[in-house]
Design a protein around this motif. Structure first.
Motif, short mmCIF file in Angstrom:
data_model
loop_
_atom_site.label_atom_id
_atom_site.label_comp_id
_atom_site.label_asym_id
_atom_site.label_seq_id
_atom_site.Cartn_x
_atom_site.Cartn_y
_atom_site.Cartn_z
N MET A 264 9.88 -52.36 -22.70
CA MET A 264 10.75 -51.16 -22.75
C MET A 264 12.16 -51.53 -23.20
O MET A 264 12.70 -52.54 -22.79
N LEU A 265 12.71 -50.70 -24.06
CA LEU A 265 14.06 -50.92 -24.58
C LEU A 265 15.09 -50.56 -23.51
O LEU A 265 15.10 -49.42 -23.05
N PRO A 266 15.94 -51.51 -23.11
CA PRO A 266 16.94 -51.15 -22.10
C PRO A 266 17.76 -49.97 -22.60
O PRO A 266 18.04 -49.88 -23.78
N ASP A 267 18.11 -49.09 -21.69
CA ASP A 267 18.99 -47.96 -22.01
C ASP A 267 18.26 -46.81 -22.70
O ASP A 267 18.88 -45.80 -23.01
N GLN A 268 16.96 -46.95 -22.97
CA GLN A 268 16.26 -45.82 -23.57
C GLN A 268 15.44 -45.08 -22.52
O GLN A 268 14.58 -45.64 -21.87
N GLN A 269 15.74 -43.81 -22.36
CA GLN A 269 15.01 -42.94 -21.45
C GLN A 269 14.49 -41.77 -22.26
O GLN A 269 15.28 -41.05 -22.87
N LEU A 270 13.17 -41.59 -22.27
CA LEU A 270 12.59 -40.42 -22.92
C LEU A 270 12.22 -39.44 -21.80
O LEU A 270 11.19 -39.57 -21.16
N PRO B 3 21.90 -32.24 -25.35
CA PRO B 3 22.29 -32.53 -26.74
C PRO B 3 23.64 -33.25 -26.78
O PRO B 3 24.51 -32.98 -25.94
N GLU C 69 6.25 -48.87 -20.29
CA GLU C 69 6.16 -49.32 -21.69
C GLU C 69 7.23 -48.67 -22.57
O GLU C 69 7.77 -49.31 -23.46
N PHE C 70 7.47 -47.38 -22.34
CA PHE C 70 8.30 -46.63 -23.30
C PHE C 70 9.50 -45.93 -22.66
O PHE C 70 10.26 -45.26 -23.35
N TYR D 115 16.32 -29.27 -25.58
CA TYR D 115 16.65 -30.23 -26.64
C TYR D 115 15.42 -31.09 -26.92
O TYR D 115 15.34 -32.25 -26.55
N CYS D 116 14.45 -30.49 -27.56
CA CYS D 116 13.16 -31.14 -27.84
C CYS D 116 12.67 -30.56 -29.17
O CYS D 116 12.76 -29.36 -29.40
N ASP E 140 9.90 -34.91 -31.51
CA ASP E 140 9.81 -35.47 -30.16
C ASP E 140 8.40 -35.30 -29.59
O ASP E 140 7.90 -36.17 -28.89
N GLN F 163 6.29 -37.97 -30.82
CA GLN F 163 6.57 -39.22 -30.10
C GLN F 163 5.89 -39.22 -28.73
O GLN F 163 5.30 -40.22 -28.32
N THR G 13 2.80 -41.88 -27.92
CA THR G 13 2.98 -42.88 -26.87
C THR G 13 2.00 -42.64 -25.71
O THR G 13 1.48 -43.59 -25.14
#
Lengths: 385, 385
Positions: B1-7, B17, B318-319, B342-343, B347, B350, B354
Motif C-alpha cells: 500500500m502506498l503511504p498517504d493514499q486512502q481510497l 474535492p 493492499e490498496f 466526489y466520485c 473512480d 478503480q 481493485t
C-alpha cells in the motif's frame, strides 16, 4: 467529467501526496534562521540514499534544466570536448546547454525508444581520447527508456579519463541508483517526478573525481556554482534564498519514502511498469521500448494511425486523465504514461481501465477489459513471489 | 500500500474535492459579522434546488442524526402515534429517536435489501387513522435501497392527514428530489455524503403543512427548534454558532454542483450505480437489492461464505481502499460501496478493478477483469445514448 478531478499521469510533474501538500502550507520561515538550518540538517543525510552516495546532495532552487546546466558549467571547461549520448529530447537538452557555452559537443545519437549500448560508447571513446565528459540521461522521459547507467559508467572509466554526468530527473527516487558504486561523477534530479513535489528544486551531487575538475574550473558562473553550494551546506545553509515551502514538503517526502522503505518504493515502481506493459501487450497496442530498455517510471505507447492526440483529448475530456504526447518527431505517434511518485497499482488499474474506454471510443480494435485483466494478473503474480 | 493514499469509498463520509478543501482552509470569520451574513445570503437560494423546494433549507451544525431528531421533535407532539418505515439501520434510528421522546411508534418493518411497498403503507394507514407522522428513509444507507418516496408521499396524503418526514441523508444532492412536487413535509440531509463536505452540518426543510404542526407543537426543545432557525434565516443568520469553515466549503460545493449541472450530477450517479451493478453481475457475485430498489449512491454486495470482512481487510491492506461492512444482522454478509459525491466513473473502475483482485485473493471464484469490462461497456453504452 467530474469538476475538480484531475488525474495527472504525465511523466512529471506528478501528483502531490496530501501530507506533503499540508507540510508545504506551513507558514514560511526566514531562510537564514535557526529553523531552516535545522530543517536542512534533517534533510541532508536523507537525500544521500536516493543517490546512492556518501557525498553531499546539493539543493538548488530551480527546475531540472538548471540542474543539468549546473552539471555542464561546473564540469566542462571552456573549449572541452564532451560526448553527449542522445536517446531522446532530454539528451538533446544537454547538447543545447553545452552548445550555449561553446563546449565542443560530440553528439552520439541513439534511435528514440532504444537504450544506449555501452559497447558503442567504448568504441567511440577509444577513437576520441579528447573527450573530457560523457553526458547521459538515466531515464529518458521522452521515450520511457532507462539507459544502462551502471554499465555505461563502467565502460567510460575503463576506456577514458572522462567524467560521467547523469540526468536522473525522471527516475531518481523510483529506481535503484548507486552513484558511488557505479562510478557516476555527477548526478542530477528534480523535485517534480519521483520525489512527489511541485517543480522548483533540483538536486546535484558530485564525486571526488568530479570535485577536482569543478575546483579547477575557471569558467565564470555564479548562481549555479557548485562550490558555493558546498561551502554553504557545510554550515547547513544555502548560498541563495531557497524555496522554503518546497523544503517543508521535501522533508515530508523523505519521511514517506522512509516509511515505505526504498526497496519497496523501487519494487512498487517496477510492478507498476510491468502492469502497464502487460496491459498494452494484452491489448495488442505496441510499446515503444523493449522490456530490457523500459523505465519503471514512464511508459510510451505507440498508436496506429497517429491517434495519440485524439486519445489524449478523449481521456482528458471524459475522465480528466492527463497523459503526455510524444515530443519532437514522435508527436502524434506515441503517448506517455507517468507511473511514478505518488502513484499506486490501484492508480495504474484506473489509468488502464479508463484508457481502454478511450481506445474504444477512438475506434482502436481492442478487447475491453483485457488490459486491466493482464495488469491484475501481474499484480497477483508479483504478490505470490 | 502506498503511504498517504486512502481510497475512501464507504457510503459517507465521502472524499472532499480539492477546491472544497481549499475553501475550508480560509481564515475563520466572525459568525455575527457582515461577511457571514453575505455568505448565508449566497448559500440560501442555492440549497433549494437540491431539495426541490421553494421553502427555506435550514443549516444546523450537527451530524445527520441531529437532523433526524430535529424532524422528530418538531413534528411529533408528545403522545402522538407515528409510523416508522424500517428498511434498515437508519429507519431504526428514527424508531430510537421517537422512543426516546415517548412518542407512540408503529414500526413497519421491511426485509433488509427491499424497498417499502407503498400499497402496504396505504393498508396500514387505513387501519390506523391515528397516525400523525410517517417517517421513512429515502436512501437506506445500510442496504443501498432507494425507497419510492414520491409514491409513498402520494399514498400517505391520499389516505391520511399524516405528515411525511424523509431522511435523505445519503442521497440528497445525488438523486432527483422534488420535495414540494412529491408532497414531502420534512426533508433532512447531511453534509458528508453527496454534498462532499466533512460531517458537521445537517440540512432540514419543512412544507407549509409541516410548519402548521411545528408552530403548534408545545414540546420543549431548544437547539433543534426549527422556529429559531426560521426566525434567524430571515435575517440571514443562524440561531447558534455555525461551523463556519464548513459553510465556506458548502459554498464551493454548491459552485461545483452548478458547474456540473444538477441533471448531470444525477446522471453521473445513476451511471456509477449501473456500472457497479453490472460489474458484480458479470462477476457472478450477488447484489443485495433488485435493480428497481437500487440507490445511485451506495451498492451492497453479498459474499459467499461470509467473506465480506476478509475482503475488506485485504483491499484496505493492499490498496488503502475502504468500503463499508454490513450493519446489525448483515455484518459479515455484505459489503457496501459508496459511489457518491466526489466520485467519478473513473473512480468506479478503480474500485471494481481493485476489488476484483481482492476477491481473487480471498479465493472467490471470479473471472478477473470481467467486472471491469462490464462496467466499461455500461459507460460506453450510456455515452452513445
Amino acid at each position: 467529467m467530474l469538476p475538480d478531478q484531475q488525474l495527472l499521469r504525465i511523466p512529471g510533474p506528478s501528483p502531490i501526496p496530501p501530507s506533503v501538500q499540508r507540510a508545504m502550507s506551513q507558514p514560511i520561515i526566514g531562510h537564514r534562521g535557526q529553523e531552516t538550518k535545522e530543517l536542512l540538517q534533517r534533510i541532508k543525510p536523507r537525500l544521500k540514499p536516493l543517490f546512492g552516495t556518501t557525498q553531499d546532495v546539493f539543493i538548488i532552487t530551480g527546475s531540472g534544466t538548471s540542474g543539468l546546466e549546473t552539471a555542464v558549467v561546473n564540469t566542462a571547461h571552456p573549449g572541452d570536448d564532451v560526448l553527449v549520448i542522445v536517446t531522446g529530447a532530454f539528451g538533446d537538452r544537454f547538447v543545447k546547454i553545452a552548445q550555449a557555452y561553446e563546449i565542443k559537443v560530440h553528439r552520439y545519437d541513439v534511435e528514440w525508444g532504444t537504450a544506449v549500448n555501452p559497447e558503442g560508447i567504448k568504441e567511440y571513446l577509444k577513437k576520441h581520447p579528447e573527450i573530457k565528459v560523457v553526458f547521459s540521461t538515466y531515464c529518458e522521459t521522452s521515450t520511457g527508456v532507462l539507459n544502462p547507467v551502471q554499465e555505461l559508467a563502467h565502460v567510460v572509466h575503463q576506456n577514458s579519463d572522462a567524467l560521467v554526468v547523469v540526468d536522473g530527473v525522471s527516475c531518481v527516487g523510483a529506481v535503484k541508483t548507486k552513484m558511488d558504486e557505479w562510478g557516476v561523477d555527477v548526478l542530477v534530479t528534480g523535485s517534480q517526478k519521483a520525489l512527489m513535489l511541485p517543480p522548483g528544486l533540483t538536486f546535484v551531487a558530485a564525486s571526488e573525481r568530479a570535485w577536482k575538475v569543478i575546483e579547477d574550473n575557471k569558467r565564470p558562473r555564479f548562481y549555479l556554482d557548485l562550490k558555493k553550494y558546498r561551502d554553504n551546506l557545510e554550515k547547513d545553509s544555502t548560498p541563495f534564498t531557497p524555496a522554503v515551502s518546497l523544503l517543508f514538503g521535501l522533508e515530508q517526502v523523505l519521511k514517506l519514502l522512509d516509511e515505505e522503505g526504498l526497496d519497496q518504493v523501487y519494487s512498487r515502481h517496477h510492478l507498476m511498469m510491468e502492469m502497464t506493459r502487460a496491459a498494452f501487450q494484452a491489448l495488442d497496442v505496441p510499446l515503444l521500448t523493449s522490456d530490457k530498455a523500459a523505465s519503471p517510471t514512464v511508459t510510451a505507447i505507440k498508436l496506429l494511425n497517429s491517434q495519440s492526440e485524439q486519445l489524449r483529448k478523449v481521456i482528458k475530456k471524459e475522465f480528466g486523465l492527463s497523459v503526455a504526447g510524444g515530443q519532437a518527431h514522435m508527436k502524434g505517434e506515441i503517448f506517455r504514461i507517468g507511473h511514478m511518485g505518488y502513484c499506486s497499482p490501484a492508480d495504474v488499474l484506473q489509468i488502464i481501465s479508463t484508457i481502454e474506454i478511450g481506445l474504444k471510443k477512438i475506434g482502436q480494435p481492442i478487447d475491453l477489459g483485457s488490459g486491466t485483466r493482464a495488469a491484475q494478473e501481474i499484480y497477483l503474480s508479483q504478490e505470490v513471489k
